[in-house]
Design a protein around this motif. Sequence first.
Motif, PDB file in Angstrom:
ATOM      1  N   TRP A   1       0.830  -1.203   0.000  1.00  0.00           N
ATOM      2  CA  TRP A   1       0.000   0.000   0.000  1.00  0.00           C
ATOM      3  C   TRP A   1       0.868   1.258   0.000  1.00  0.00           C
ATOM      4  N   GLU A   2       1.888   1.262   0.827  1.00  0.00           N
ATOM      5  CA  GLU A   2       2.743   2.434   0.915  1.00  0.00           C
ATOM      6  C   GLU A   2       3.417   2.722  -0.426  1.00  0.00           C
ATOM      7  N   ARG A   3       3.943   1.706  -1.049  1.00  0.00           N
ATOM      8  CA  ARG A   3       4.613   1.887  -2.345  1.00  0.00           C
ATOM      9  C   ARG A   3       3.613   2.384  -3.407  1.00  0.00           C
ATOM     10  N   SER A   4       2.418   1.816  -3.387  1.00  0.00           N
ATOM     11  CA  SER A   4       1.417   2.217  -4.376  1.00  0.00           C
ATOM     12  C   SER A   4       0.979   3.660  -4.165  1.00  0.00           C
ATOM     13  N   ARG A   5       0.785   4.049  -2.908  1.00  0.00           N
ATOM     14  CA  ARG A   5       0.385   5.428  -2.632  1.00  0.00           C
ATOM     15  C   ARG A   5       1.485   6.405  -3.035  1.00  0.00           C
ATOM     16  N   ARG A   6       2.714   5.976  -2.922  1.00  0.00           N
ATOM     17  CA  ARG A   6       3.804   6.842  -3.387  1.00  0.00           C
ATOM     18  C   ARG A   6       3.704   7.076  -4.883  1.00  0.00           C
ATOM     19  N   VAL A   7       3.431   6.018  -5.602  1.00  0.00           N
ATOM     20  CA  VAL A   7       3.293   6.161  -7.052  1.00  0.00           C
ATOM     21  C   VAL A   7       2.167   7.131  -7.384  1.00  0.00           C
ATOM     22  N   VAL A   8       1.049   7.019  -6.658  1.00  0.00           N
ATOM     23  CA  VAL A   8      -0.081   7.921  -6.892  1.00  0.00           C
ATOM     24  C   VAL A   8       0.335   9.368  -6.625  1.00  0.00           C
ATOM     25  N   ALA A   9       0.987   9.584  -5.494  1.00  0.00           N
ATOM     26  CA  ALA A   9       1.381  10.945  -5.128  1.00  0.00           C
ATOM     27  C   ALA A   9       2.372  11.514  -6.140  1.00  0.00           C
ATOM     28  N   ILE A  10       3.322  10.681  -6.576  1.00  0.00           N
ATOM     29  CA  ILE A  10       4.288  11.130  -7.583  1.00  0.00           C
ATOM     30  C   ILE A  10       3.566  11.508  -8.877  1.00  0.00           C
ATOM     31  N   ALA A  11       2.644  10.648  -9.288  1.00  0.00           N
ATOM     32  CA  ALA A  11       1.907  10.907 -10.528  1.00  0.00           C
ATOM     33  C   ALA A  11       1.151  12.231 -10.441  1.00  0.00           C
ATOM     34  N   ARG A  12       0.493  12.482  -9.305  1.00  0.00           N
ATOM     35  CA  ARG A  12      -0.262  13.717  -9.148  1.00  0.00           C
ATOM     36  C   ARG A  12       0.665  14.932  -9.200  1.00  0.00           C
ATOM     37  N   SER A  13       1.816  14.838  -8.554  1.00  0.00           N
ATOM     38  CA  SER A  13       2.734  15.976  -8.522  1.00  0.00           C
ATOM     39  C   SER A  13       3.331  16.265  -9.895  1.00  0.00           C
ATOM     40  N   MET A  14       3.418  15.236 -10.740  1.00  0.00           N
ATOM     41  CA  MET A  14       4.026  15.402 -12.055  1.00  0.00           C
ATOM     42  C   MET A  14       2.992  15.479 -13.181  1.00  0.00           C
ATOM     43  N   GLY A  15       1.701  15.510 -12.803  1.00  0.00           N
ATOM     44  CA  GLY A  15       0.668  15.650 -13.810  1.00  0.00           C
ATOM     45  C   GLY A  15       0.447  14.416 -14.668  1.00  0.00           C
ATOM     46  N   LYS A  16       0.815  13.236 -14.161  1.00  0.00           N
ATOM     47  CA  LYS A  16       0.626  11.996 -14.914  1.00  0.00           C
ATOM     48  C   LYS A  16      -0.666  11.302 -14.469  1.00  0.00           C
TER      49      LYS A  16
END
Length: 616
Positions: A490-505
């Motif tokens: 879960w932690e790794r997946s949420r990181r991916v989500v947060a990264i995507a949001r910050s980079m507009g992906k």
Amino acid sequence: MDHSCASNGPTVPGQKDSSAIDWKAKLSSLTQAVVQINGTGSLESVLVNLVTTACKQVGWAMGSIMSISAEHGFAYVMARHDPNLLQRELRDRWELATSPSLMALQRNQQIYIRDARESAEFPAYRIEAFERDYRSVLVVPMNCADFEGRPMVLSLLSRQISEISEDDQAILDMVVQLGVAAVEQERRVQAARQEAARQEKALSAHKSLLDHALADNSVPLLCKLLENLLQTPVVVVDFTVSQVVGGRTPDPARFDDETWQAEVRRVYGAQIAKIAREAAERATQAQTMIALHNGADTLQLAARIQPLVVDADKVGAMVIFTQVSEPDILELMILDSARFALSVVMMRNFIRFRFEKRSQAELFFEVIERRWRDKADLLMRAQRQGLDFSRRQQMLIVDFESSGHEFSSMAINLHRALSQAVQAPAKGISVLAVDGAMICLCPVGPENSQAEMHKLAQRAARELSAYLDKPPVVVLSAVCADLPDYAEAWERSRRVVAIARSMGKFGALSMQDFGPMPMLAAAAGVDEVRLFLDDVLGQIIGYDREKGTPYLETLEIFLREQGRSQATADAMGLHVTTLRYRLKRIEELFGINVEAPERRFAVDLAIRLYKMIAPE
């Protein structure tokens, strides 16, 4: 300096014919000594050159420069000029009881012995005068000290009875002053070397701490690194997870390091945490005495407590023990860098454990937050809610970036659409809703390859895009075979989500779609990161944009080159003087002093994060 003479000779020595002195040659010789002092020669070679120059210019045969240790009762030879061709062992120290050196220092005047072979006051000189074939002796205090704090004198020997003229005295005065200058120059050089070594060590420590913070390492790992960097004992308290990590022992007479760390875990940790929390609330960093009890006796320790603060939230503290000694300048620099690095790591911990939800998702969060105690009880409660954590599963996480009322109003439609999208190609998938996201628990078996699971993620992203103004971020977690696996996945997946949001992906994404640097931004949260960037770099970014200046680029390259001015200037095609002026200008305009460790750390981190989330 008083130039009067003492011993068995006349108090006013005879004078030489000044017209016979070749001043041009003498000054040329002294000039060479000055050049050597300002060059790269060692202190020993400079002093030997000065002794040689003194002997040659006043016409005396031999000489030396000695340091005087009144504590040990000896005069030690630092440099010597003895052109005698006979190979023999020479004394490298004199007993002060038989030497005029101490007298010269006490009187602050030179001692002149007209004929050492007839001196009753210094019998040791009389014996050696025959052995080494000399007559007159002159000892001159130099008004400086060696690196052990021992005062220095110049000693000259003549093979015949010689006297010192006023012109000779002027030459000797200049030699003495050059000797003082040489010692002070070497002292400055050594101080500069020590400062450079201190700065290099602080920079290396800063880089190591930054790397650990960006690598998502734990507080214990950072504490271990800190223990290796510091001699000062430190205990780190992490309020976010109620963790206390001991380092070096603050009382070596009672504990070795291993025993102290074990006692912190066993009995002292809770007491230190309580004391640290109270000190953090009072916002005091003054030295205080803390009392620790183990049931048998009380341990009294002097300490300073520095709170670790993130966005006004006190996330932890460093307890710096000053029982033995205060931290030196280098350790203070390292402690400042450590405080920032620990704050970054604890910031992640603080944010991770903020989730407190009550709904059908409560049990799910109990799993991913590791709040369960009885595995059998949790599995039974999960089954009652239609969730099966006993099988191998992958989480398909769909993040909508919406929450609260906006999300609630469309949650039913989104849940139905997602269920249809994932249930069509696969059976047995559980779909549950949380605030702002949906989680699909997808069973993993021989019939479900990873390629098929990725296709499922893409299908979910595609189908849900029709219901939203912005496409969702869809992340497929790692396989979870047991309850503890869900938290990490879960932690790794949420990181991916947060990264995507910050980079507009958006769409179906995985960690492989990003580099390692965005992990820190994801842990901190985009809003917090943007506030941090605005605080550290906002003014300089705006100024560069308005004026067309390269100040942010200059800071980036300067930090990338680890603060080396010449390397930075070369990389930017500048003269090093221009670079230094630019850095000074940056400090004047924006208050950014990259020589301060805590400021350098913050600017370095901010630039890395800015390059990641800045708009193209």
